[in-house]
Design an enzyme around this catalytic site. Structure first.
Site, PDB file in Angstrom:
ATOM      1  N   ASP A   1      -7.265  -8.453  -0.248  1.00 26.34           N
ATOM      2  CA  ASP A   1      -6.163  -9.145   0.414  1.00 26.34           C
ATOM      3  C   ASP A   1      -6.630 -10.464   1.029  1.00 26.34           C
ATOM      4  O   ASP A   1      -5.905 -11.453   1.015  1.00 26.34           O
ATOM      5  CB  ASP A   1      -5.508  -8.241   1.464  1.00 26.34           C
ATOM      6  CG  ASP A   1      -6.529  -7.494   2.304  1.00 26.34           C
ATOM      7  OD1 ASP A   1      -7.739  -7.722   2.120  1.00 26.34           O
ATOM      8  OD2 ASP A   1      -6.117  -6.685   3.146  1.00 26.34           O
TER       9      ASP A   1
ATOM     10  N   ASP B   1       0.860  -1.177   0.000  1.00 31.88           N
ATOM     11  CA  ASP B   1       0.000   0.000   0.000  1.00 31.88           C
ATOM     12  C   ASP B   1       0.894   1.224   0.000  1.00 31.88           C
ATOM     13  O   ASP B   1       2.031   1.157   0.450  1.00 31.88           O
ATOM     14  CB  ASP B   1      -0.866   0.014   1.267  1.00 31.88           C
ATOM     15  CG  ASP B   1      -1.934  -1.054   1.223  1.00 31.88           C
ATOM     16  OD1 ASP B   1      -2.244  -1.503   0.110  1.00 31.88           O
ATOM     17  OD2 ASP B   1      -2.434  -1.436   2.294  1.00 31.88           O
TER      18      ASP B   1
END
Ligand SMILES: *[C@@H]1O[C@H](CO)[C@@H](O)[C@H](O)[C@H]1NC(C)=O
Ligand SMILES: *[C@@H]1O[C@H](CO)[C@@H](O)[C@H](O)[C@H]1NC(C)=O
Ligand SMILES: *[C@@H]1O[C@H](CO)[C@@H](O)[C@H](O)[C@H]1NC(C)=O
Ligand SMILES: *[C@@H]1O[C@H](CO)[C@@H](O)[C@H](O)[C@H]1NC(C)=O
Length: 919
Positions: free
Chosen positions: A833, A743
């Site tokens: 995820d 991220d």
């Protein structure tokens, strides 16, 4: 001159800091001393033993005359004193100034020292890099076997020449070596398949091919990558025969009661038949005929050297290694099928075993052909304890049509699809009885029972299975999903079924579902499997899995102004590895060996025999000594093979794999500052091949005025739509096996990244990363799992906000995962995820690997509202529950294991370095 030089030399020997120290000592002592002696001098006027006083007394005699003189002298002295004290003050001030200067100089020295250390580290890094570059150069020079160039695609250029037909009696002896023309299917041909237009070429006499089947087959084959429109270059030719309809009553006294009206003339007149039908496949997919029994389309007709793909075969008609057994076309044309399936748990269902069918003994057979078997089964039910429920029903509603069933003693299906499904969903095992006529090795009805049992998660028990063949069995391992028993075992059946433990039941059921979903469930799945089976047999590699073409937002000739990053917080002065030129991982080196060595796994475990990948997480390493005996290309052993600690470790990757690099994929959404900071943090990161920024926002990347220098090539791609799934698009820009997903706000240190990369190299098929999470059973509702982000000694997920994965999984995310899961991710803008963790654990049946002690990475300053946090967590609970529902089970596995570097917290002698300073 000589002394001057000596002095300079001596000065040179002195460290700067020592000089400064001495200077400051001098500066301090001299004024002190002066001050002391002067004050002594001033005080002396009052002291008796002072020599000055005697001289004044001596002067006293003549004082009167010299009073004026004395006064003058005293004044003079006072003046001197004042001037000296002024001087003193000045000196004092000077001392202060010099002290400040000294302090400044000493901090300067400190920073110079730090700079020196950093420069030394950088130098060390450059040395290591240079060493590596030299090695690389050496390797390039020494390489005596150049990489195989991509071979020319060898394709046939003419239709098959016409050869004399073979005698109908030898058709049954056809095998690949005697009836197949390999010259049309070179290894590099890519396996082209030509489909005869079923509207133009009708192989049936006086009948149309079933409309639904025709359309569906044509459509699904159209999606297959092997279909070609050019018949001249084709390896095989497909003829859709349809299903074995209609039947014609030819005789009432023999087994050949019903016969498909195959138009032999039409078949032999097919334009590329070549006189004998070489390389033709006649596809006969059962669908409607299931209600009436099994259809054997080709009995009694001459089909030359053509192969047959259908569900019904007799022993003497089936040609092993040549013909192919297909499942019946029961499912939808394509698409997600999970909604049809039953969940895998609990292991034991209401009925231990169920069966619903009815049989009319075949004409010409003993009337009671299966009656003794039925008797034993019924006795078993009666003597079973009350805890074992059976549902065995050997008679159906008499309206079921039994024409063909009569012919071979097959067991007709009872009831409707819905009623059968309800029973099977309640059954731990589903009994499947081989047809009474022992000449059959497979029948469409039997295959339909198998299909229905697997769909509903009832483990098939195939009684008489030793003479039965199952679909695509040359590539699929049915032993892991089906209990296949000789009829003689019927007396021990109950014992055997009870002997299986829960774990085995669940494993059998899971594997059955996986095989069903992948290879049987839909028409698309079965035709793809049919062609892949034949291609595997010919050892032709699959077509490469198409990557996503990512168009970089900036081209080679234009890149927005680059920004030198501000000095980041001091990097640990640690050499973590060489800075190398970008080095893509070697790709497509195993085109011809994956199927040889891993054909079994790719069909039965990894579930993707349909495509060729540049690399697989399971590619085998070379053996240890081979790295020093001929196969050393690319290896970077520690200490050239002698091993070692920190010093050697920081220079080379070591391990059982050749050197490689990794790609960083950053997903970003409208957070330019965060992205810029993330990019600038990557400067000087060893083993970094490329950074790919997936720009998810509506604004254009060119809105970002300047781009920080990251040290590696940066490609910014803009996907066609905003989606979290974009993080896992298999971009063609990715050239390494290792992909670090991060991220934009994940604040990873370099040593952490390099360590995780090294650990990933040993666990290439797993997710290796930092933030650990787990799935916890919902104790309140007892109905599935909840997502949990708290600290825990057991974890089952590693979030892809900061984790390494193999590039293969980016394809698997789109090809193996049901579309419903990706749609859910899009709907909730969350959980991609979790989906990746589900996928990897589903394929490998292993938990992820967590590295280092870091548990979370969110930047501490980022504001997250509590309510936001709560809805986020609630959504993630929903994701886990929905994903489990789609996959039929929760594939996540727990681990209590964490990876730290080998010498972490080990006491070692001072002259040795650890692997990493801090981890
Ligand atoms: C292997 O297959 C890939 C993809 O089709 C191709 O690019 C490559 O050239 C092939 N390599 C060899 C040695 O055949
Ligand atoms: C069989 O095929 C031939 C050639 O295509 C055609 O002329 C003939 O009418 C067909 N026969 C039947 C019974 O359909
Ligand atoms: C590269 O991109 C710039 C700006 O987008 C454009 O002006 C230029 O024509 C492009 N060059 C090439 C070779 O595509
Ligand atoms: C996490 O831990 C906190 C504090 O112990 C607790 O209040 C909270 O319920 C836990 N969250 C979950 C999802 O278990």
């Amino acid at each position: 001159m000589y002394f001057y030089e000596r002095f300079c030399l001596w000065l040179g020997h002195l460290k700067l800091s020592r000089v400064i120290f001495m200077v400051s000592v001098l500066l301090f002592i001299v004024p002190l001393f002066t001050h002391y002696s002067l004050s002594k001098y001033a005080e002396s006027g009052t002291k008796t033993d002072n020599p000055m006083r005697y001289s004044l007394e001596a002067l006293g005699d003549i004082s009167t005359k010299n009073a004026a003189d004395l006064k003058m002298r005293i004044e003079e002295m006072l003046r001197i004193r004042a001037s000296i004290s002024t001087e003193l003050r000045e000196l004092e001030a000077k001392r202060g100034r010099l002290q400040v200067e000294a302090a400044a100089a000493s901090t300067k020295a400190e920073s110079a020292k730090a700079m020196h250390l950093r420069a030394a580290a950088e130098l060390q890094l450059l040395r290591v890099s240079a060493d590596q570059a030299r090695l690389e150069q050496l390797e390039a020079i020494r390489r005596d076997s150049p990489q195989l160039a991509p071979p020319l695609q060898i394709l046939p250029s003419r239709p098959p020449p016409v050869l004399p037909a073979i005698a109908p009696t030898s058709e049954v002896h056809c095998r690949m070596f005697s009836c197949f023309d390999h010259s049309r299917c070179s290894l590099t041909s890519g396996f082209s398949v030509y489909l005869y237009d079923p509207d133009v070429f009708v192989p049936l006499a006086g009948a149309e091919v079933d409309g639904f089947l025709k359309t569906t087959l044509r459509q699904t084959l159209g999606y297959n990558t092997h279909i070609t429109r050019n018949p001249n270059e084709a390896c095989v030719y497909l003829v859709i025969v349809g299903e074995s309809f209609p039947f014609e009553k030819t005789s009432t006294s023999t087994i050949d009661t019903y016969k498909l009206l195959l138009n032999e003339t039409a078949i032999k007149n097919l334009p590329f038949w070549g006189g004998d039908g070489r390389n033709h496949i006649l596809i006969n997919m059962a669908r409607r005929e299931l209600s009436v029994g099994s259809g054997d389309a080709f009995r009694g007709t001459s089909i030359g050297r053509a192969m047959v793909a259908q569900s019904t075969f007799t022993h003497d008609q089936f040609r092993p290694g040549f013909d192919i057994i297909t499942p019946p076309a029961l499912g939808p044309p394509g698409g997600d099928v999970w909604a049809d399936c039953a969940p895998i748990a609990p292991a034991r269902r209401k009925y231990l075993l169920s069966f619903q069918g009815s049989q009319t003994p075949p004409i010409g057979f003993d009337k009671d052909v299966d009656s003794s078997l039925i008797e034993i089964l019924q006795k078993m039910v009666k003597s079973a304890p009350a805890t074992d429920l059976f549902l065995l029903q050997f008679e159906c509603d008499p309206t079921v049509e039994k024409r063909a069933v009569q012919a071979i003693g097959d067991w007709a299906l009872c009831g409707t699809d819905r009623s059968r499904r309800a029973v099977l969903r309640d059954s731990t095992f589903a009994l499947i009885l081989a047809p009474a006529d022992r000449t059959y090795t497979s029948t469409a009805l039997l295959q339909a029972r198998l299909y229905e049992a697997l769909r509903s998660g009832a483990i098939p028990v195939l009684l008489g299975g030793d003479r039965i063949r199952l679909p695509y069995e040359e590539v699929l391992d049915w032993r892991r999903a089906v209990l296949s028993l000789p009829r003689a075992r019927v007396v021990e059946l109950h014992f055997l079924l009870r002997a299986l433990g829960d774990a085995d039941l669940l494993a059998l059921r899971r594997q059955g579902r996986v095989l069903w979903e992948r290879y049987l469930s839909s028409v698309q799945a079965s035709v793809d499997s049919l062609l892949a089976t034949l291609r595997t047999r010919l050892l032709i590699p699959a077509r490469p899995a198409p990557p996503t073409v990512g168009v970089p937002a900036f081209n080679e000739s234009y890149f927005p102004p680059r920004l030198e990053p501000p000095a980041v917080e001091a990097e640990p002065e640690e050499t973590l590895g060489p800075l190398e030129a970008p080095y893509p991982s070697p790709a497509y080196r195993r085109n011809y060996s994956v199927a040889l060595l891993h054909g079994y796994e790719s069909w039965n475990d990894w579930l993707d025999p349909f495509a060729l990948y540049p690399q697989l997480p399971w590619d085998p390493p070379v053996t240890s000594e081979a790295r020093f005996m001929g196969s050393d290309a690319g290896f970077r052993p520690l200490g050239a093979g002698a091993g070692g600690t920190g010093k050697e470790f920081s220079k080379a990757l070591g391990g059982d794999r050749p050197r490689e690099q990794f790609t960083i994929v950053i997903l970003t959404y409208e957070r330019e500052a965060m992205l810029a900071a993330a990019l600038s943090r990557l400067r000087g990161l060893p083993y970094l091949n490329k950074v790919i920024v997936v720009w998810n926002g509506p604004s254009s990347p060119s809105a970002m005025a300047t781009w920080p220098e990251s040290g590696a090539p940066v490609a910014v791609v803009r996907p066609s739509r905003n989606s979290l799934n974009n993080r896992f698009l298999p971009y063609n820009l990715i050239e390494t096996e290792a992909v670090l997903c991060v991220d934009d706000d994940a604040n990873l240190r370099h040593d952490e990244i390099v360590f995780a990369f090294r650990v990933w190299r040993e666990h290439r098929d797993r997710i290796v990363g930092f933030p650990g999470r787990y799935h916890a059973w919902d104790l309140n509702f007892n109905n599935g799992f909840l997502y949990n982000a708290n600290y825990s000694c057991e974890l089952s997920m590693v979030l892809t906000g900061a984790a390494f994965i193999h590039r293969y999984y980016m394809w698997a995310y789109w090809r193996t995962l049901p579309a419903a899961i990706r749609d859910h991710v899009d709907e909730y803008l969350n959980c991609e995820d979790i989906a990746m963790n589900f996928l990897v654990s589903h394929i490998t049946r292993k938990p992820p690997v967590k590295v280092t002690s870091r548990w979370t990475f969110r930047c501490p300053g980022c504001p997250v509202k509590l309510s936001q946090d709560e809805t986020h967590l609630l959504e993630r609970n929903k994701c886990i529950q929905f994903f489990s529902q789609v996959m039929g089970y929760t594939p996540l596995l727990s681990t209590q294991y964490r990876a730290d570097s080998v010498l972490f917290k080990t006491r070692i002698s001072h002259d040795k370095q650890k692997c990493f300073k801090f981890i």
